[in-house]
Design an enzyme around this catalytic site. Structure first.
Site, mmCIF file in Angstrom:
data_model
loop_
_atom_site.group_PDB
_atom_site.id
_atom_site.type_symbol
_atom_site.label_atom_id
_atom_site.label_comp_id
_atom_site.label_asym_id
_atom_site.label_seq_id
_atom_site.Cartn_x
_atom_site.Cartn_y
_atom_site.Cartn_z
ATOM 1 N N CYS A 74 92.246 37.870 71.082
ATOM 2 C CA CYS A 74 93.409 37.090 70.621
ATOM 3 C C CYS A 74 93.777 35.953 71.580
ATOM 4 C CB CYS A 74 94.612 38.006 70.410
ATOM 5 S SG CYS A 74 94.299 39.244 69.157
ATOM 6 N N HIS A 114 100.826 33.239 70.000
ATOM 7 C CA HIS A 114 99.927 34.092 69.232
ATOM 8 C C HIS A 114 100.772 34.909 68.259
ATOM 9 C CE1 HIS A 114 96.991 36.874 67.946
ATOM 10 N NE2 HIS A 114 97.429 37.878 68.658
ATOM 11 N N ASN A 128 98.026 38.750 61.793
ATOM 12 C CA ASN A 128 97.406 38.474 63.093
ATOM 13 C C ASN A 128 95.959 38.031 62.852
ATOM 14 O OD1 ASN A 128 96.206 38.573 65.601
ATOM 15 N ND2 ASN A 128 97.151 40.513 66.205
#
Ligand code: UT7
Length: 325
Positions: free
Chosen positions: A114, A252, A282
């Site tokens: 990520c 993020h 996500n």
């Protein structure tokens, strides 16, 4: 005068199929209420047949070139941040390179899950500043749907597929000018002692399989808030700025509660935080450039704005980057 990497354009791409929470509730024992309350997610996009990390990355890259008014063939570096490459090798960046009709430049992938986009940005910026490249596509692209355990409700509801890209160009700027555009400061971190809190249980060298994503969500959550607040303070201090100087934070997009908690810790008003986790879920390395592109295209982020990117993910890895548009 100093060389800086300046963002000239952005783009993004999503799979055709949107999957709202109600559809997830038909697959696993979950509810729209639980997902919204615990994560802020309402929808995600899932790649179908023919849609891969490289096709999404190429779509995002083309749009970034269009926005920058640049011929893709003139790009001399492509960096793709991904944990879900089309193939174990060659690098997805080389597949994108071919699709864009670029020849001869640099093309490679970066694996920091990520935080991948932040790592890719840091590497590309360093290479531009040392003169190794002049015009770079930095892309975050993922098809996490292909590594999810679709029977595990604690993970499959959280992730989605997509890609975001920015076009960076080398520019001579006067660093003494506080309005000078470009990447001002970047800090990247990793702590491998936590590499089994968020991982994939397979790989070419260990099991010979692709594997599925596994996560101890509560522990990741706890570390995320602490690490992100710390790295944001580091970057602000390095740039001689405070949170009040920021026009936007593009974080993020893992969980709206992480976004809220990090903003609170820094004393940032929630209106300055770009949130797309509700629409995209996500998307790992794609989430920061996807969110950035959304806010560029709807006119929230404007030329001259001071923008902070930040991310945290498997490894653990985490980082932040401060950019003047
Ligand atoms: O992108 C990389 C970084 N990743 C992250 O930042 C993710 C960080 N973690 C999180 O976002 C959150 O920890 C989660 C969203 C993953 C989980 O939220 P939580 O508030 O930490 O929930 P929990 O794991 O403590 O689970 C609470 C309850 C459990 O039931 P019991 O044990 O209390 O009876 C779970 O079994 O919620 C249950 N649960 C679910 N219920 C309905 C877990 N998943 C689901 C689900 N639907 N999908």
């Amino acid at each position: 005068m100093t060389i800086r990497s300046v963002i000239k354009g952005s783009g993004s791409a999503l799979p055709a199929r949107a999957v709202p929470n109600a559809e997830m509730a038909e697959m696993v024992d979950t509810t729209d209420e639980w997902i919204v309350e615990r994560t802020g997610i309402r929808n995600r996009y899932i790649a179908g047949e023919g849609e891969t990390t490289s096709t999404l990355a190429t779509g995002a890259a083309r749009k970034a070139c269009e926005a920058a008014g640049v011929d893709p063939a003139s790009v001399d570096m492509i960096v793709v941040a991904t944990a879900t490459p089309d193939q174990t090798f060659p690098a997805t960046a080389t597949i994108v390179q071919q699709a864009l009709g670029c020849t001869g430049g640099i093309a490679f992938d970066v694996a920091a899950v990520c935080t991948g986009f932040l790592y890719a940005l840091g590497v590309a910026d360093s290479m531009i500043r040392t003169g190794m490249a002049k015009r770079a596509l930095v892309i975050g692209a993922e098809t996490f749907s292909r590594i999810l355990d679709w029977e595990d409700r604690t993970t499959c509801v959280l992730f989605g597929d997509g890609a975001g890209a920015i076009l960076l160009e080398s520019a001579d700027v006067d660093e003494a000018d506080p309005r000078a555009p470009g990447i001002i400061a970047t800090r990247l971190h990793a702590d491998g002692s936590h590499n089994q809190l968020l991982y994939v249980d397979g790989g070419p060298s260990s099991t010979g399989t692709v594997g599925k994503l596994r996560m101890k969500g509560r522990e990741v959550f706890r570390h995320a808030v602490v690490n992100l607040a710390q790295v944001l303070e580091e970057v602000l201090a390095e740039a001689g700025k405070t949170a009040a100087d920021l026009d936007w934070v593009v974080p993020h997009q893992a969980n709206s509660r992480i976004l809220d908690a990090t903003a609170r810790k820094l004393g940032l008003p929630p209106e300055k935080v770009i949130v797309t986790v509700d629409q995209h879920a996500n998307t790992s390395a794609a989430s920061v450039p996807l969110a950035f592109d959304s806010a560029m295209r709807d006119g929230r982020i404007k030329p001259g704005d001071l923008v902070m990117f930040e991310a945290m993910g498997g490894g653990f890895t985490w980082g932040a980057s401060l950019v003047r548009l």
